[in-house]
Design a protein around this motif. Structure first.
Motif, PDB file in Angstrom:
ATOM      1  N   LYS A 172      20.691  14.492  -6.230  1.00 39.81           N
ATOM      2  CA  LYS A 172      19.486  14.477  -5.409  1.00 39.81           C
ATOM      3  C   LYS A 172      18.495  13.422  -5.899  1.00 39.81           C
ATOM      4  O   LYS A 172      17.829  12.755  -5.093  1.00 39.81           O
ATOM      5  CB  LYS A 172      18.825  15.859  -5.419  1.00 39.81           C
ATOM      6  CG  LYS A 172      19.611  16.914  -4.661  1.00 39.81           C
ATOM      7  CD  LYS A 172      18.982  18.307  -4.812  1.00 39.81           C
ATOM      8  CE  LYS A 172      19.825  19.382  -4.151  1.00 39.81           C
ATOM      9  NZ  LYS A 172      19.264  20.738  -4.374  1.00 39.81           N
ATOM     10  N   GLU A 173      18.416  13.256  -7.217  1.00 38.78           N
ATOM     11  CA  GLU A 173      17.550  12.211  -7.779  1.00 38.78           C
ATOM     12  C   GLU A 173      18.038  10.830  -7.356  1.00 38.78           C
ATOM     13  O   GLU A 173      17.253   9.966  -6.963  1.00 38.78           O
ATOM     14  CB  GLU A 173      17.531  12.312  -9.308  1.00 38.78           C
ATOM     15  CG  GLU A 173      16.746  13.486  -9.867  1.00 38.78           C
ATOM     16  CD  GLU A 173      15.246  13.212  -9.890  1.00 38.78           C
ATOM     17  OE1 GLU A 173      14.827  12.080  -9.565  1.00 38.78           O
ATOM     18  OE2 GLU A 173      14.488  14.133 -10.234  1.00 38.78           O
ATOM     19  N   GLY A 228      24.464  22.960 -11.345  1.00 38.54           N
ATOM     20  CA  GLY A 228      23.056  22.807 -10.980  1.00 38.54           C
ATOM     21  C   GLY A 228      22.494  21.478 -11.444  1.00 38.54           C
ATOM     22  O   GLY A 228      21.764  20.802 -10.696  1.00 38.54           O
ATOM     23  N   ILE A 229      22.853  21.077 -12.674  1.00 34.27           N
ATOM     24  CA  ILE A 229      22.390  19.781 -13.195  1.00 34.27           C
ATOM     25  C   ILE A 229      22.981  18.641 -12.379  1.00 34.27           C
ATOM     26  O   ILE A 229      22.285  17.682 -12.023  1.00 34.27           O
ATOM     27  CB  ILE A 229      22.776  19.635 -14.683  1.00 34.27           C
ATOM     28  CG1 ILE A 229      22.066  20.695 -15.521  1.00 34.27           C
ATOM     29  CG2 ILE A 229      22.431  18.232 -15.187  1.00 34.27           C
ATOM     30  CD1 ILE A 229      22.535  20.759 -16.953  1.00 34.27           C
ATOM     31  N   TRP A 272      19.611  12.219 -18.325  1.00 37.73           N
ATOM     32  CA  TRP A 272      18.279  11.884 -17.794  1.00 37.73           C
ATOM     33  C   TRP A 272      17.858  10.480 -18.208  1.00 37.73           C
ATOM     34  O   TRP A 272      17.191   9.774 -17.461  1.00 37.73           O
ATOM     35  CB  TRP A 272      17.234  12.917 -18.251  1.00 37.73           C
ATOM     36  CG  TRP A 272      16.961  12.939 -19.731  1.00 37.73           C
ATOM     37  CD1 TRP A 272      17.527  13.747 -20.665  1.00 37.73           C
ATOM     38  CD2 TRP A 272      16.044  12.085 -20.444  1.00 37.73           C
ATOM     39  NE1 TRP A 272      17.034  13.468 -21.924  1.00 37.73           N
ATOM     40  CE2 TRP A 272      16.119  12.450 -21.811  1.00 37.73           C
ATOM     41  CE3 TRP A 272      15.169  11.055 -20.076  1.00 37.73           C
ATOM     42  CZ2 TRP A 272      15.353  11.838 -22.802  1.00 37.73           C
ATOM     43  CZ3 TRP A 272      14.414  10.430 -21.058  1.00 37.73           C
ATOM     44  CH2 TRP A 272      14.509  10.826 -22.404  1.00 37.73           C
ATOM     45  N   SER A 319      17.162  10.258  -3.775  1.00 35.10           N
ATOM     46  CA  SER A 319      15.742   9.956  -3.589  1.00 35.10           C
ATOM     47  C   SER A 319      15.406   8.530  -3.984  1.00 35.10           C
ATOM     48  O   SER A 319      14.420   7.948  -3.527  1.00 35.10           O
ATOM     49  CB  SER A 319      14.879  10.930  -4.393  1.00 35.10           C
ATOM     50  OG  SER A 319      14.985  10.680  -5.791  1.00 35.10           O
ATOM     51  N   GLY A 337      24.007  18.678  -9.289  1.00 37.36           N
ATOM     52  CA  GLY A 337      23.362  18.644  -7.978  1.00 37.36           C
ATOM     53  C   GLY A 337      21.991  17.995  -8.024  1.00 37.36           C
ATOM     54  O   GLY A 337      21.650  17.159  -7.166  1.00 37.36           O
ATOM     55  N   ASN A 338      21.205  18.354  -9.023  1.00 37.88           N
ATOM     56  CA  ASN A 338      19.870  17.759  -9.160  1.00 37.88           C
ATOM     57  C   ASN A 338      19.947  16.263  -9.445  1.00 37.88           C
ATOM     58  O   ASN A 338      19.124  15.480  -8.959  1.00 37.88           O
ATOM     59  CB  ASN A 338      19.093  18.458 -10.279  1.00 37.88           C
ATOM     60  CG  ASN A 338      18.690  19.878  -9.904  1.00 37.88           C
ATOM     61  OD1 ASN A 338      18.540  20.189  -8.723  1.00 37.88           O
ATOM     62  ND2 ASN A 338      18.525  20.735 -10.898  1.00 37.88           N
ATOM     63  N   PHE A 339      20.956  15.871 -10.225  1.00 38.97           N
ATOM     64  CA  PHE A 339      21.119  14.451 -10.540  1.00 38.97           C
ATOM     65  C   PHE A 339      21.433  13.655  -9.274  1.00 38.97           C
ATOM     66  O   PHE A 339      20.859  12.579  -9.028  1.00 38.97           O
ATOM     67  CB  PHE A 339      22.230  14.269 -11.572  1.00 38.97           C
ATOM     68  CG  PHE A 339      22.482  12.832 -11.946  1.00 38.97           C
ATOM     69  CD1 PHE A 339      21.575  12.137 -12.734  1.00 38.97           C
ATOM     70  CD2 PHE A 339      23.617  12.169 -11.503  1.00 38.97           C
ATOM     71  CE1 PHE A 339      21.798  10.812 -13.081  1.00 38.97           C
ATOM     72  CE2 PHE A 339      23.845  10.853 -11.835  1.00 38.97           C
ATOM     73  CZ  PHE A 339      22.929  10.168 -12.631  1.00 38.97           C
ATOM     74  N   TYR A 389      26.613  16.408 -18.718  1.00 38.01           N
ATOM     75  CA  TYR A 389      25.530  16.864 -17.847  1.00 38.01           C
ATOM     76  C   TYR A 389      24.442  17.560 -18.667  1.00 38.01           C
ATOM     77  O   TYR A 389      23.255  17.399 -18.420  1.00 38.01           O
ATOM     78  CB  TYR A 389      26.069  17.838 -16.793  1.00 38.01           C
ATOM     79  CG  TYR A 389      26.945  17.200 -15.742  1.00 38.01           C
ATOM     80  CD1 TYR A 389      26.400  16.395 -14.752  1.00 38.01           C
ATOM     81  CD2 TYR A 389      28.317  17.397 -15.738  1.00 38.01           C
ATOM     82  CE1 TYR A 389      27.197  15.817 -13.771  1.00 38.01           C
ATOM     83  CE2 TYR A 389      29.125  16.819 -14.761  1.00 38.01           C
ATOM     84  CZ  TYR A 389      28.563  16.031 -13.784  1.00 38.01           C
ATOM     85  OH  TYR A 389      29.346  15.449 -12.828  1.00 38.01           O
TER      86      TYR A 389
END
Length: 630
Positions: free
Chosen positions: A311-312, A304-305, A238, A315, A307-309, A224
């Motif tokens: 969410k990406e 946190g990473i 990423w 989207s 979760g953001n991943f 992550y």
């Protein structure tokens, strides 16, 4: 809830409900099987080893250290839980798949030998077909647990595209999977009626028609945390997402907008990573993330990473996502092998971290399912089934937990760290070495004892007339500077580090001089890039000498030579000479026949590539019989 053996049916129901939920299955009935009726005996699974891996000694080796020419790799990987120091065998991958991705019933059916393979497969595929599961593709993100060969296409040592990896894969092909055969995601794909293997996105042998039903963007060695991918120069998370966005464009061009969007929405997305963040990053480089985070804070940072991943992904159209947890990472063969003080048992603090992190991943799934409309996110936990196998090996028919498949082992440090080995140290503290300043302290003590023995006058004469020899420096570069990028490399360029060491050498010689030394030989560095260990790991360079290390040796030797000139001028009566081993070593290595040598690329002891210290033990059958040839 801790895993117990009294709750298998609860796990069955739970896993079935997860499968039904995430794939939108319509299940008209649930059928249970009576195991006693079919005489399924779990002790007949056929595993023999749990504490070590199949490849080589099974304690340290992975990637290039698992060579196809190593005769000591086990002959039957189905006897082993682990393939190499970090990764499970194909058989274990199948067990993990059946527990985490399907249900405990299938896992039990697999390990117990009275159920035939084809019956299990037919049952699984029939279930998927009859329930109308909507999974047109499997899309994978993660690390080596799910990398099918992406790392083959990037400049990194974290690869497995050579034998014996893949020896049980179709066509005995080493694809880049870190296993002897297929990995868990391959079994998931097959179970959903798709291809039996999921191809790597960067593999030029495949195109969008292959990727339309499944693709993996995973990269061995990643995590992550971006800093984790930097350790072995692999693909960061990423960048996996960037590749996925490119995949979407290609998929729309291939299938058309409407159909591609349907595939994207209905596909099952699988995420498997996190172990490297802790073992290859956080715990390996104390000056890195450890200096910024406690382990609990680092867990939260990674959550946190993650979760953001997710969410990406959401989207971008993903709706069905399986988020993989950590295995009991303290029980990986490498961690057990190096846990000398703990008797080569599992490193429980690592397991505790895995449990804590998994708990946070589980909470993350709950939160995101509430926050993101239409998301079906499930937490897939491999921890308990791994623990089940490791803690209760007899249940699965394991016999051996402390030694590997190979007799003496290619890297005998594994045996030196074995709890049943007489060579294992009893006091791990003894494995710290003596720093240079402490050597000087011992020397001062020696002087006192010498004066007490010889008398002041005679002792002083011995001290003045003695020849003092200094030989060191190779470890400063190979075992320190180049091994720990977050250490001295973060403070010094290599030239600055050379000057730093020259300053220490000068001060040390001045200390010796002040204590009466007058005749001193200062040794230089050998062509350290030609040491067997450096050649063995220089895969990209064809196992030749690492010339950049040799260049550093030459530069450092030049500075030592200048130091001798300076000190001879500054210190009255000093006779300091520079003893340079570089050129004679180079001459011998380049022209071995001139000196009657036969072998220069490896050492005499064991395989001669990696071993030293306890790894070179007197009972090793592979040690050469005539050292004069080496």
């Amino acid at each position: 809830m801790a895993y117990t053996y009294t709750t298998p049916w609860l796990l069955v129901v739970t896993e079935l409900l997860i499968l039904v939920s995430i794939t939108e299955s319509k299940v008209p009935a649930i059928i249970f099987f009576n195991y006693n009726k079919y005489e399924i005996r779990c002790g007949l699974a056929g595993f023999d080893a749990v504490g070590v891996a199949c490849c080589s000694t099974g304690t340290f080796e992975m990637s290039y250290l698992c060579s196809e020419h190593n005769p000591l790799t086990c002959s039957d990987a189905n006897k082993y839980v682990f393939w190499d120091a970090f990764h499970p065998t194909e058989k274990t991958n199948h067990i993990i798949f059946q527990t985490s991705s399907t249900n405990f019933v299938y896992q039990m059916a697999y390990i117990c030998m009275y159920i035939k393979w084809f019956l299990l497969t037919q049952f699984l595929l029939t279930l998927v077909a009859r329930t109308g599961a909507k999974v047109p593709a499997i899309i994978v993100f993660g690390d080596s647990s799910v990398d099918a060969g992406n790392n083959n296409q990037i400049p990194t040592i974290a690869r497995s595209n050579f034998g014996p990896y893949g020896r049980d894969f179709s066509g005995r092909k080493a694809t880049g999977r870190f296993s002897n055969g297929r990995i868990a995601t391959d079994f998931v794909s097959e179970a959903f009626g798709l291809k039996p293997t999921i191809p790597a996105y960067l593999d030029p042998a495949y195109n969008i028609s292959d990727f339309a039903t499944g693709v993996t963007f995973a990269s061995a060695g990643t995590g992550y945390d971006n800093a984790t991918s930097n350790v072995l120069s692999v693909i960061p998370l990423w960048k996996e997402l960037v590749y996925y966005e490119d995949y979407q464009k290609r998929l729309r061009a291939y299938l058309g907008e409407t159909k591609a969007n349907q595939v994207i929405s209905d596909a099952l997305y699988m995420i498997s990573m996190g172990t490297n963040d802790f073992l290859e990053n956080y715990y390996t480089f104390p000056a890195g993330r450890q200096s910024r985070f406690t382990v609990t804070q680092y867990e939260d940072f990674l959550i946190g990473i993650a979760g953001n991943f997710i969410k990406e992904l959401y989207s971008l159209g993903a709706r069905k996502i399986s988020l993989g947890g950590l295995p009991p990472m303290g029980c990986l063969p490498l961690e057990r092998a190096t846990n000398i003080a703990g008797g080569n048992q599992c490193v429980e603090r690592y397991n505790t971290v895995a449990l804590e992190f998994n708990g946070k991943l589980k909470m993350l799934t709950t939160t995101l399912n509430k926050d993101l409309s239409g998301l079906k996110l499930v937490f897939s936990n491999p921890y308990y089934i791994f623990t089940y196998v490791i803690r209760k090996p007899a249940t699965f028919g394991f016999d051996v937990t402390s030694v590997g498949c190979c007799a003496t082992g290619m890297f005998e440090m594994g045996y030196a760290c074995n709890q049943n080995n007489l060579m294992t140290c009893t006091d791990a503290d003894k494995y710290s070495v003596i720093p240079l300043w402490k050597e000087l302290v011992y020397y001062e003590d020696y002087q006192k004892r010498l004066r007490a023995y010889l008398g002041e006058t005679k002792a002083n004469q011995v001290i003045s007339d003695a020849l003092y020899m200094i030989s060191m420096g190779t470890n400063d570069f190979l075992e320190n500077y180049y091994t720990f990028p977050a250490g001295r490399q973060s403070r010094f360029t290599v030239t600055q580090y050379e000057d730093f060491l020259i300053g220490i050498a000068g001060n040390f010689i001045k200390e010796l001089y002040s204590l009466g030394a007058r005749k001193i030989s200062l040794g230089g560095l050998p062509p350290m890039g030609c040491l067997p260990l450096e050649r063995a790991t220089n895969i990209a360079g064809g196992n030749q000498c690492v010339e950049r290390y040799n260049t550093v040796a030459l530069e450092f030797n030049g500075k030592l030579k200048m130091l001798t000139t300076t000190l001879n001028k500054d210190l009255s009566g000093l006779k300091l000479v520079f003893s340079n081993p570089y050129y004679i070593f180079t001459y011998v290595i380049r022209k071995p026949a001139t000196f009657g040598f036969d072998v220069t690329s490896v050492g005499c002891c064991a395989t001669g590539m990696f071993e030293m210290g306890y790894a070179c033990n007197q009972n090793n059958l592979m040690t050469c019989t005539d050292a004069d040839k080496y």
